[in-house]
Scaffold this active site. Structure first.
Site, short mmCIF file in Angstrom:
data_model
loop_
_atom_site.label_atom_id
_atom_site.label_comp_id
_atom_site.label_asym_id
_atom_site.label_seq_id
_atom_site.Cartn_x
_atom_site.Cartn_y
_atom_site.Cartn_z
N ASN A 12 0.88 -1.17 0.00
CA ASN A 12 0.00 0.00 0.00
C ASN A 12 0.92 1.22 0.00
O ASN A 12 1.46 1.59 1.03
CB ASN A 12 -0.89 -0.02 1.25
N LYS A 14 0.20 4.20 -0.40
CA LYS A 14 -0.47 5.39 0.16
C LYS A 14 -0.25 6.59 -0.78
O LYS A 14 -0.09 6.40 -1.99
CB LYS A 14 0.00 5.65 1.59
N HIS A 101 -9.60 0.86 4.83
CA HIS A 101 -8.35 1.20 5.52
C HIS A 101 -8.63 2.23 6.62
O HIS A 101 -9.44 3.14 6.43
CB HIS A 101 -7.32 1.75 4.53
N GLU A 173 -5.42 -5.36 10.73
CA GLU A 173 -4.46 -4.25 10.82
C GLU A 173 -4.81 -3.40 12.05
O GLU A 173 -5.65 -2.50 11.97
CB GLU A 173 -4.53 -3.41 9.53
N SER A 222 3.28 -1.79 10.38
CA SER A 222 4.73 -1.71 10.65
C SER A 222 5.50 -2.97 10.26
O SER A 222 6.45 -3.36 10.95
CB SER A 222 4.98 -1.38 12.12
N GLY A 243 2.98 -0.93 4.36
CA GLY A 243 2.92 0.50 4.03
C GLY A 243 4.31 1.04 3.78
O GLY A 243 4.89 0.85 2.71
N GLY A 244 4.89 1.68 4.79
CA GLY A 244 6.19 2.36 4.66
C GLY A 244 7.27 1.54 3.98
O GLY A 244 7.97 2.05 3.09
P1 13P Z 1 2.97 0.78 7.76
O1 13P Z 1 3.52 -0.51 7.20
O2 13P Z 1 3.69 1.99 7.29
O3 13P Z 1 2.81 0.71 9.23
O4 13P Z 1 1.49 0.93 7.16
C1 13P Z 1 0.62 -0.09 7.34
C2 13P Z 1 -0.57 0.16 6.51
O5 13P Z 1 -1.35 1.06 6.81
C3 13P Z 1 -0.76 -0.68 5.34
O6 13P Z 1 -2.02 -0.50 4.81
#
Ligand code: 13P
Length: 261
Positions: A12, A14, A101, A173, A222, A243-244
């Site tokens: 993701n 974002k 989300h 999540e 994370s 995510g990150g």
């Molecule tokens: P992170 O992996 O940055 O914590 O984000 C998780 C997320 O929101 C994936 O949809």
């Protein structure tokens, strides 16, 4: 992890890749990172911002990689300024869509009812929804995991019948674990297993056992290559939502490799 099901490693991205060069840089590094690496039972699903979906599909070609969107509208077509329909995503090459989300719940006021409309519309268009559920910090503090997940599960999947449930991917999540840089902000393997068992129980309760076996349950929050064994493999999850770390191609590929082993 079940050997029958293909594991899923979902990116993701974002609201990133603001500049063209950032996107080019990611592509170049991803191609480098992925070179010579074979994933036998793991699928990568890349979910870029809508505006980049076509570039991803053109640039990255691999049988092990699919594409998706981070959101969709609940109608397929018409006078809905600024919206993107599930049909558009599907016909332009997406196969998956993230629904519910927590960032959309928080910043766009999405409720379980709205998420349910989106899930239903996505299924109708032939997309596989990746439904995010999980408790926030306050709910965790008050031991509300069971009630929050049960409510989100039932309301977001309202009217999703037995014939369609296998097309849903459920992502546990926990909101408090998203982009958390402190180690104590990561759920333990046991906590993730507890959430998984609860989701499994709900699936069996609402749908019959054999059907619910096909539903993949993944973890998000994370995820990095260092913790993926704990949060995914040891917890018996069918994959991860990243995510990150998905913005770092080498790290993202490393996560997939660890899961694929
Ligand atoms: P992170 O992996 O940055 O914590 O984000 C998780 C997320 O929101 C994936 O949809």
């Amino acid at each position: 992890m079940s050997t029958k099901k293909e594991a899923l490693v979902v990116a993701n991205f974002k609201m990133n890749f603001n500049m063209r060069y950032e996107l080019q840089h990611w592509f170049a590094n991803f191609i480098k990172a992925k070179k010579g690496i074979r994933l036998d039972s793991t699928r990568l699903i890349l979910c870029p911002p809508f505006i980049h979906l076509s570039s991803f599909i053109k640039k990255i070609r691999s049988k092990q990689i699919s594409f998706g969107a981070q959101d969709c509208f609940w109608e397929q077509k018409g006078a809905f300024t600024g919206e993107i329909s599930p049909t558009m995503i599907r016909s332009f090459g997406g196969k998956y869509v993230i629904a519910g989300h927590s960032e959309r719940r928080r910043y766009k006021g999405e409720t379980n009812k709205i998420i349910n409309y989106k899930v239903t519309a996505a299924l109708k268009a032939g997309l596989q929804p990746i439904l995010c559920i999980g408790e926030n910090a306050r709910e965790k503090k008050h031991d509300m995991l069971f009630s929050v997940i049960t409510k989100q599960f039932k309301e977001c999947l309202y009217d999703v019948g037995r014939s369609r449930i296998k097309d849903i991917i459920i992502c546990y999540e926990p909101v408090w674990a998203i982009s958390a840089n402190k180690p104590d902000h990561l759920p333990t393997t046991d906590e993730i297993m507890e959430a998984k068992l609860l989701i499994k129980k709900l699936l069996i309760q609402e749908y019959e056992g054999p059907v619910s076996e096909h539903v993949r349950i993944i973890y998000g929050g994370s995820v990095v290559s260092k913790n993926v064994s704990e949060v995914c493999i040891d917890a018996g999850m069918d994959g991860v939502l990243v995510g990150g770390a998905s913005l770092l191609p080498h790290e993202f590929v490393k996560i997939a490799q660890t899961i694929d082993l």
